[in-house]
Design a protein around this motif. Structure first.
Motif, PDB file in Angstrom:
ATOM      1  N   PRO A   1       0.839  -1.208   0.000  1.00 26.32           N
ATOM      2  CA  PRO A   1       0.000   0.000   0.000  1.00 26.32           C
ATOM      3  C   PRO A   1       0.873   1.257   0.000  1.00 26.32           C
ATOM      4  CG  PRO A   1      -0.031  -1.066   2.162  1.00 26.32           C
ATOM      5  CD  PRO A   1       0.695  -1.983   1.239  1.00 26.32           C
TER       6      PRO A   1
ATOM      7  N   THR B   1       0.497   5.440  -0.195  1.00 32.03           N
ATOM      8  CA  THR B   1      -0.273   6.686  -0.225  1.00 32.03           C
ATOM      9  C   THR B   1       0.281   7.609  -1.295  1.00 32.03           C
ATOM     10  OG1 THR B   1      -0.984   6.565   2.055  1.00 32.03           O
ATOM     11  CG2 THR B   1      -0.726   8.777   1.155  1.00 32.03           C
TER      12      THR B   1
ATOM     13  N   ALA C   1      -3.758   3.563   1.446  1.00 33.31           N
ATOM     14  CA  ALA C   1      -4.719   3.598   2.543  1.00 33.31           C
ATOM     15  C   ALA C   1      -5.894   4.518   2.195  1.00 33.31           C
ATOM     16  CB  ALA C   1      -4.035   4.066   3.822  1.00 33.31           C
TER      17      ALA C   1
ATOM     18  N   GLN D   1      -6.874  -1.200   1.019  1.00 31.79           N
ATOM     19  CA  GLN D   1      -6.404  -1.003   2.393  1.00 31.79           C
ATOM     20  C   GLN D   1      -7.275   0.078   3.035  1.00 31.79           C
ATOM     21  OE1 GLN D   1      -2.859   1.108   3.764  1.00 31.79           O
ATOM     22  NE2 GLN D   1      -2.207  -0.755   4.832  1.00 31.79           N
TER      23      GLN D   1
ATOM     24  N   HIS E   1      -5.826  -1.528   7.873  1.00 33.21           N
ATOM     25  CA  HIS E   1      -4.556  -0.874   8.207  1.00 33.21           C
ATOM     26  C   HIS E   1      -4.452  -0.793   9.732  1.00 33.21           C
ATOM     27  CE1 HIS E   1      -0.973   1.327   8.059  1.00 33.21           C
ATOM     28  NE2 HIS E   1      -1.281   2.281   7.203  1.00 33.21           N
TER      29      HIS E   1
ATOM     30  N   ARG F   1      -2.770  -5.583   8.580  1.00 30.95           N
ATOM     31  CA  ARG F   1      -1.373  -5.144   8.669  1.00 30.95           C
ATOM     32  C   ARG F   1      -1.085  -4.665  10.089  1.00 30.95           C
ATOM     33  NH1 ARG F   1       2.258  -1.143   4.702  1.00 30.95           N
ATOM     34  NH2 ARG F   1       3.877  -2.720   4.583  1.00 30.95           N
TER      35      ARG F   1
ATOM     36  N   ILE G   1       6.227  -2.128   8.250  1.00 27.79           N
ATOM     37  CA  ILE G   1       7.556  -1.616   8.566  1.00 27.79           C
ATOM     38  C   ILE G   1       8.168  -1.010   7.293  1.00 27.79           C
ATOM     39  CG2 ILE G   1       8.834  -3.756   8.066  1.00 27.79           C
ATOM     40  CD1 ILE G   1       9.556  -1.744  11.200  1.00 27.79           C
TER      41      ILE G   1
ATOM     42  N   GLY H   1      12.346  -2.758   2.503  1.00 27.07           N
ATOM     43  CA  GLY H   1      13.737  -2.699   2.096  1.00 27.07           C
ATOM     44  C   GLY H   1      14.216  -3.912   1.316  1.00 27.07           C
TER      45      GLY H   1
ATOM     46  N   GLY I   1       7.243  -1.986  -2.109  1.00 24.94           N
ATOM     47  CA  GLY I   1       6.664  -0.646  -2.059  1.00 24.94           C
ATOM     48  C   GLY I   1       7.327   0.311  -3.027  1.00 24.94           C
ATOM     49  N   ARG I   2       8.364   1.018  -2.533  1.00 25.04           N
ATOM     50  CA  ARG I   2       8.989   2.060  -3.344  1.00 25.04           C
ATOM     51  C   ARG I   2       9.418   1.615  -4.736  1.00 25.04           C
ATOM     52  NH1 ARG I   2      12.136   3.765   2.024  1.00 25.04           N
ATOM     53  NH2 ARG I   2      11.779   1.511   2.238  1.00 25.04           N
TER      54      ARG I   2
HETATM   55  C1  FNR Z   1       4.113   3.978   2.348  1.00 25.60           C
HETATM   56  N1  FNR Z   1       3.714   2.934   3.177  1.00 25.60           N
HETATM   57  C2  FNR Z   1       2.376   2.774   3.479  1.00 25.60           C
HETATM   58  N2  FNR Z   1       1.961   1.762   4.280  1.00 25.60           N
HETATM   59  C3  FNR Z   1       0.651   1.533   4.496  1.00 25.60           C
HETATM   60  O1  FNR Z   1       0.304   0.584   5.200  1.00 25.60           O
HETATM   61  N3  FNR Z   1      -0.286   2.327   3.911  1.00 25.60           N
HETATM   62  C4  FNR Z   1       0.037   3.368   3.125  1.00 25.60           C
HETATM   63  O2  FNR Z   1      -0.858   4.046   2.604  1.00 25.60           O
HETATM   64  C5  FNR Z   1       1.411   3.631   2.920  1.00 25.60           C
HETATM   65  N4  FNR Z   1       1.824   4.686   2.162  1.00 25.60           N
HETATM   66  C6  FNR Z   1       3.143   4.858   1.842  1.00 25.60           C
HETATM   67  C7  FNR Z   1       3.530   5.874   0.984  1.00 25.60           C
HETATM   68  C8  FNR Z   1       4.842   6.007   0.609  1.00 25.60           C
HETATM   69  C9  FNR Z   1       5.218   7.085  -0.343  1.00 25.60           C
HETATM   70  C10 FNR Z   1       5.821   5.123   1.103  1.00 25.60           C
HETATM   71  C11 FNR Z   1       7.246   5.221   0.691  1.00 25.60           C
HETATM   72  C12 FNR Z   1       5.441   4.124   1.967  1.00 25.60           C
HETATM   73  C13 FNR Z   1       4.671   1.901   3.598  1.00 25.60           C
HETATM   74  C14 FNR Z   1       4.841   0.845   2.493  1.00 25.60           C
HETATM   75  O3  FNR Z   1       3.670   0.074   2.341  1.00 25.60           O
HETATM   76  C15 FNR Z   1       6.017  -0.113   2.777  1.00 25.60           C
HETATM   77  O4  FNR Z   1       5.821  -0.758   4.004  1.00 25.60           O
HETATM   78  C16 FNR Z   1       7.353   0.594   2.793  1.00 25.60           C
HETATM   79  O5  FNR Z   1       7.492   1.453   1.695  1.00 25.60           O
HETATM   80  C17 FNR Z   1       8.529  -0.396   2.820  1.00 25.60           C
HETATM   81  O6  FNR Z   1       8.588  -1.172   1.651  1.00 25.60           O
HETATM   82  P1  FNR Z   1       9.648  -0.860   0.480  1.00 25.60           P
HETATM   83  O7  FNR Z   1       9.308   0.462  -0.077  1.00 25.60           O
HETATM   84  O8  FNR Z   1      11.012  -0.860   1.124  1.00 25.60           O
HETATM   85  O9  FNR Z   1       9.493  -1.997  -0.495  1.00 25.60           O
END
Ligand code: FNR
Ligand code: 8K6
Length: 347
Positions: free
Chosen positions: A25, A27, A58, A100, A174, A226, A264, A295, A316-317
């Motif tokens: 997820p 945002t 979310a 989510q 969430h 989550r 995390i 990560g 994610g990223r």
């Molecule tokens: C997130 N993350 C996040 N988590 C969640 O539960 N709901 C959300 O809406 C968001 N939004 C969100 C936006 C942005 C811009 C980032 C960078 C992260 C956390 C995300 O789901 C994830 O746990 C982390 O980004 C770690 O995973 P990666 O990026 O290392 O693969």
């Protein structure tokens, strides 16, 4: 070697994923001013249908759960219709998608909705300001009455039902990252003295009521959760929290949820009071499907699955940077590196 990521995985008898890579997820703050998903969002998600499962950004269950600009909702007919365009587009491309759903609790801000109250378990405010909106300081929240807690449970269930109406394959609650559900689970944000505070059983009560109300409404096979047992975002750590999560995970072990998802940003982080990483702690205390995240690259994630640290990998990223992340990894191509400027546009 990332072959194991491309094996199908059955979440249960009703939902089979075509591979083990989930889109985490994320945002993006790109819904319209009525918090309705746009066509650009539908296109963005449809481009990522190669994932075994997409988890949406979310999405608010109701108006006063908003803490960031233009995060989407799932509580008006227009929002449900907007999400239906998204789910149709993802399904047309052969993907699956869960919504989510969240309420941000004390991280909400009345700037975003009518009214001046911020609801949370207890009157403990989170320090600081809304990200990228420095003038908006967080408020001291109003502790929810028991009637308001009951209403919140009902509103979570209604939003889950709305998600099914909108064509989602399921919902992820969430319960992580310091938002409302998580606020009940940590001593630093929950100082209640009634049956929703003070003991692990009481502190887990609201989260379990939400899980059960949603499971009753849409089926536990379409309900996921989550969790952030390690406090790291919008939350102060307290070593007593472990007993709360021990109890909660024990209770969840008896329920047939679609999956649990680690909340995390970097799963290399170790928490003294959990005895190590969050994924390791949950794996030791919960016997069913676990989604790891934080990560990982496809290679390190594949390795972690091979070592049985978790069953599915959320990305994610890198998924922001690579709409065709899954296809690239499968073809053995290098992936584009994520950078923060990418957040300004839906590619
Ligand atoms: C997130 N993350 C996040 N988590 C969640 O539960 N709901 C959300 O809406 C968001 N939004 C969100 C936006 C942005 C811009 C980032 C960078 C992260 C956390 C995300 O789901 C994830 O746990 C982390 O980004 C770690 O995973 P990666 O990026 O290392 O693969
Ligand atoms: C979940 C909603 C978030 C709103 C959008 C922005 C997220 C951007 C990334 C912020 C990173 C914060 C990470 C905190 C990790 C701390 C680790 C010690």
């Amino acid at each position: 070697m990332t072959d194991n990521l491309f094996q199908p995985f059955a979440l249960n008898s009703t939902i089979e994923l075509k591979n083990r890579i989930l889109m985490a997820p994320l945002t993006r703050c790109m819904a319209d001013d009525n918090l309705v998903p746009t066509q650009a969002m539908a296109d963005y998600y449809a481009r990522r249908a190669g994932a075994g499962l997409i988890i949406t950004e979310a999405t608010q269950i109701r108006e006063d759960g908003q803490g960031y600009p233009n995060t989407p909702g799932l509580f008006t007919p227009e929002q449900i219709d907007g999400w239906r365009v998204v789910t149709d587009a993802v399904h047309k491309n052969g993907g699956k998608i869960f919504a989510q759903i969240w309420h941000t609790g004390r991280v909400s801000h009345p700037y975003f909705y009518k009214g001046d109250e911020v609801l949370a378990p207890s009157a403990v405010k989170v320090e600081g300001t809304v990200p990228r909106m420095r003038e908006l300081e967080y408020q001291t929240p109003t502790p929810m009455t028991q009637a308001q807690i009951q209403q919140m449970v009902d509103d979570f269930a209604q939003a889950a039902s709305n998600a099914i109406d909108a064509g989602f394959d399921g919902v992820e609650i969430h319960g992580a990252n310091g938002y409302l559900v998580d606020q009940f689970l940590h001593y630093s944000s929950n100082t209640r003295e009634d049956e929703f505070g003070q003991t692990p059983e009481n502190m887990a009560r609201f989260p379990l009521q939400v899980v059960d109300a949603i499971s009753d409404r849409i089926g536990s096979d379409r309900t996921a959760l989550r969790l952030s047992p390690g406090a790291y975002f919008n939350m102060e750590a307290d070593s007593r929290d472990k007993a709360v999560f021990d109890y909660l995970l024990d209770q969840l072990s008896e329920r047939q949820l679609a999956y649990l998802h680690v909340g995390i940003f970097d799963d290399a982080m170790e928490f003294d009071y959990l005895g190590g990483t969050v994924s390791r702690y949950i794996r030791q205390n919960y016997p069913h499907t676990l989604v790891g995240v934080g990560g990982f690259s496809a290679e390190t994630g594949s390795h972690a699955i091979a070592e049985d640290k978790f069953d599915l990998l959320a990305i994610g990223r890198p998924f922001i940077a690579n709409p065709n992340y899954v296809e690239r990894v499968q073809a053995g191509e290098t992936v584009v590196e994520y950078s923060e400027e990418m957040l300004t546009q839906l590619v």
